[in-house]
Motif scaffolding. Structure first.
Motif, PDB file in Angstrom:
ATOM      1  N   ARG A 132       0.861  -1.188   0.000  1.00  0.00           N
ATOM      2  CA  ARG A 132       0.000   0.000   0.000  1.00  0.00           C
ATOM      3  C   ARG A 132       0.892   1.231   0.000  1.00  0.00           C
ATOM      4  N   VAL A 133       0.857   1.987  -1.101  1.00  0.00           N
ATOM      5  CA  VAL A 133       1.727   3.160  -1.237  1.00  0.00           C
ATOM      6  C   VAL A 133       0.888   4.308  -1.791  1.00  0.00           C
ATOM      7  N   ILE A 134       0.736   5.342  -0.989  1.00  0.00           N
ATOM      8  CA  ILE A 134      -0.086   6.483  -1.369  1.00  0.00           C
ATOM      9  C   ILE A 134       0.825   7.690  -1.581  1.00  0.00           C
ATOM     10  N   ASP A 135       0.874   8.164  -2.832  1.00  0.00           N
ATOM     11  CA  ASP A 135       1.715   9.296  -3.197  1.00  0.00           C
ATOM     12  C   ASP A 135       1.396  10.489  -2.293  1.00  0.00           C
ATOM     13  N   GLY A 136       2.437  11.108  -1.751  1.00  0.00           N
ATOM     14  CA  GLY A 136       2.256  12.262  -0.885  1.00  0.00           C
ATOM     15  C   GLY A 136       1.856  11.927   0.538  1.00  0.00           C
ATOM     16  N   PHE A 137       1.755  10.622   0.851  1.00  0.00           N
ATOM     17  CA  PHE A 137       1.365  10.220   2.198  1.00  0.00           C
ATOM     18  C   PHE A 137       2.375   9.242   2.778  1.00  0.00           C
ATOM     19  N   MET A 138       2.305   7.946   2.375  1.00  0.00           N
ATOM     20  CA  MET A 138       3.211   6.967   2.976  1.00  0.00           C
ATOM     21  C   MET A 138       3.315   5.704   2.130  1.00  0.00           C
ATOM     22  N   ALA A 139       4.355   4.887   2.443  1.00  0.00           N
ATOM     23  CA  ALA A 139       4.575   3.570   1.829  1.00  0.00           C
ATOM     24  C   ALA A 139       4.507   2.535   2.950  1.00  0.00           C
ATOM     25  N   GLN A 140       3.590   1.558   2.817  1.00  0.00           N
ATOM     26  CA  GLN A 140       3.374   0.549   3.858  1.00  0.00           C
ATOM     27  C   GLN A 140       3.874  -0.819   3.408  1.00  0.00           C
ATOM     28  N   THR A 141       4.492  -1.533   4.347  1.00  0.00           N
ATOM     29  CA  THR A 141       5.065  -2.847   4.096  1.00  0.00           C
ATOM     30  C   THR A 141       5.043  -3.651   5.401  1.00  0.00           C
ATOM     31  N   GLY A 142       5.651  -4.822   5.390  1.00  0.00           N
ATOM     32  CA  GLY A 142       5.851  -5.578   6.621  1.00  0.00           C
ATOM     33  C   GLY A 142       4.860  -6.679   6.901  1.00  0.00           C
ATOM     34  N   ASP A 143       3.945  -6.982   5.958  1.00  0.00           N
ATOM     35  CA  ASP A 143       3.016  -8.091   6.163  1.00  0.00           C
ATOM     36  C   ASP A 143       3.761  -9.383   5.849  1.00  0.00           C
ATOM     37  N   VAL A 144       4.380  -9.971   6.871  1.00  0.00           N
ATOM     38  CA  VAL A 144       5.200 -11.167   6.649  1.00  0.00           C
ATOM     39  C   VAL A 144       4.347 -12.410   6.403  1.00  0.00           C
ATOM     40  N   GLN A 145       3.068 -12.349   6.745  1.00  0.00           N
ATOM     41  CA  GLN A 145       2.170 -13.481   6.552  1.00  0.00           C
ATOM     42  C   GLN A 145       1.716 -13.614   5.101  1.00  0.00           C
ATOM     43  N   PHE A 146       1.282 -12.509   4.486  1.00  0.00           N
ATOM     44  CA  PHE A 146       0.740 -12.557   3.128  1.00  0.00           C
ATOM     45  C   PHE A 146       1.531 -11.732   2.117  1.00  0.00           C
ATOM     46  N   GLY A 147       2.613 -11.057   2.572  1.00  0.00           N
ATOM     47  CA  GLY A 147       3.326 -10.146   1.688  1.00  0.00           C
ATOM     48  C   GLY A 147       4.653 -10.632   1.152  1.00  0.00           C
ATOM     49  N   ASP A 148       5.086 -11.857   1.508  1.00  0.00           N
ATOM     50  CA  ASP A 148       6.377 -12.377   1.041  1.00  0.00           C
ATOM     51  C   ASP A 148       6.266 -12.723  -0.433  1.00  0.00           C
ATOM     52  N   MET A 149       6.937 -11.962  -1.282  1.00  0.00           N
ATOM     53  CA  MET A 149       6.801 -12.127  -2.733  1.00  0.00           C
ATOM     54  C   MET A 149       7.535 -13.349  -3.269  1.00  0.00           C
ATOM     55  N   ASN A 150       8.326 -14.001  -2.437  1.00  0.00           N
ATOM     56  CA  ASN A 150       8.981 -15.247  -2.843  1.00  0.00           C
ATOM     57  C   ASN A 150       8.227 -16.471  -2.364  1.00  0.00           C
ATOM     58  N   GLU A 151       7.392 -16.289  -1.349  1.00  0.00           N
ATOM     59  CA  GLU A 151       6.767 -17.450  -0.721  1.00  0.00           C
ATOM     60  C   GLU A 151       5.430 -17.058  -0.090  1.00  0.00           C
ATOM     61  N   GLY A 152       4.343 -17.487  -0.687  1.00  0.00           N
ATOM     62  CA  GLY A 152       3.027 -17.269  -0.098  1.00  0.00           C
ATOM     63  C   GLY A 152       2.426 -15.903  -0.343  1.00  0.00           C
ATOM     64  N   TYR A 153       2.934 -15.145  -1.326  1.00  0.00           N
ATOM     65  CA  TYR A 153       2.372 -13.814  -1.584  1.00  0.00           C
ATOM     66  C   TYR A 153       0.921 -13.947  -2.033  1.00  0.00           C
ATOM     67  N   ASP A 154       0.061 -13.166  -1.411  1.00  0.00           N
ATOM     68  CA  ASP A 154      -1.359 -13.162  -1.736  1.00  0.00           C
ATOM     69  C   ASP A 154      -1.789 -11.709  -1.907  1.00  0.00           C
ATOM     70  N   ALA A 155      -1.903 -11.268  -3.161  1.00  0.00           N
ATOM     71  CA  ALA A 155      -2.207  -9.871  -3.457  1.00  0.00           C
ATOM     72  C   ALA A 155      -3.523  -9.426  -2.833  1.00  0.00           C
ATOM     73  N   ASP A 156      -4.488 -10.334  -2.741  1.00  0.00           N
ATOM     74  CA  ASP A 156      -5.784  -9.974  -2.169  1.00  0.00           C
ATOM     75  C   ASP A 156      -5.747  -9.829  -0.653  1.00  0.00           C
ATOM     76  N   ARG A 157      -4.788 -10.477  -0.003  1.00  0.00           N
ATOM     77  CA  ARG A 157      -4.736 -10.448   1.465  1.00  0.00           C
ATOM     78  C   ARG A 157      -3.558  -9.652   2.021  1.00  0.00           C
ATOM     79  N   ALA A 158      -2.607  -9.280   1.155  1.00  0.00           N
ATOM     80  CA  ALA A 158      -1.460  -8.490   1.617  1.00  0.00           C
ATOM     81  C   ALA A 158      -1.973  -7.225   2.292  1.00  0.00           C
ATOM     82  N   GLY A 159      -1.509  -7.003   3.507  1.00  0.00           N
ATOM     83  CA  GLY A 159      -1.957  -5.865   4.295  1.00  0.00           C
ATOM     84  C   GLY A 159      -2.929  -6.257   5.393  1.00  0.00           C
ATOM     85  N   THR A 160      -3.372  -7.518   5.361  1.00  0.00           N
ATOM     86  CA  THR A 160      -4.314  -7.981   6.394  1.00  0.00           C
ATOM     87  C   THR A 160      -3.643  -8.898   7.409  1.00  0.00           C
TER      88      THR A 160
END
Length: 194
Positions: free
Chosen positions: A73-101
């Protein structure tokens, strides 16, 4: 003693010149380095403000949990969010629909709010509606956001590499900043670990 104080002042000034918001110079044990596609971003973690949050971040870094995690989640002029280790690992288990939850296998943390200002380069912990729900996700501010103050836990400040944070792929404003084919944290480490 005077030499040590001068060295510390130099580090803070160097961070400010490099484009960060370094009102605090961290020692290597509390310095997090995030490797992005364009280079390294150095963050001074703030155990003086949020000891429980910083301890959890450092534990996750040392487990390698943040490696290859998306900036979902990256909003221009506001912030860049990361760190969802459960659903955000792009090498293993990445889930675009759940990343951030998701979070991590560690417990959620009690809020450690302070009157610290949210300015460009501030690193804060993301959370759900409950103030005591922060876990692994964090965000880096592109610009000041006073409404976040005393609402989200400040865990650090960018010391150098803010120009690289500016290059992170932005999300769709109509989708609350959700990013398709997002950039990632390639590698994250604590400076003391070399």
């Amino acid at each position: 003693m005077q030499l040590k104080k001068l060295a510390s002042t130099f580090i803070v000034l160097a961070g400010l010149v490099a484009g960060g918001n370094a009102a605090f110079a961290a020692d290597p044990e509390n310095t997090m380095i995030i490797t992005l596609k364009d280079g390294d971003v150095t963050i001074a973690l703030r155990p003086d403000l949020a000891p429980k949050h910083v301890a959890q971040i450092k534990a996750l870094v040392r487990e390698g949990a943040y490696d290859n995690v998306a900036f979902h989640r990256v909003i221009d002029g506001f912030m860049a969010q990361t760190g969802d280790v459960q659903f955000g690992d792009m090498n293993e288990g990445y889930d675009a629909d759940r990343a951030g939850t998701g979070g991590s296998d560690k417990p959620d943390l009690p809020a450690e709010f302070t009157p610290e200002h949210y300015v460009r380069g501030t690193v804060g912990m993301a959370r759900a509606q409950s103030p005591d729900s922060a876990n692994s996700q964090f965000f880096i501010m592109f610009a000041p956001a006073p409404p976040l103050e005393n609402q989200y836990t400040v865990v650090g400040n960018v010391e150098s590499g803010m120009e690289l944070v500016d290059k992170i792929k932005k999300g769709d404003p109509a989708q609350n900043g959700v990013v398709s084919d997002p950039d990632r944290m390639i590698k994250v480490r604590i400076a003391a670990d070399k």
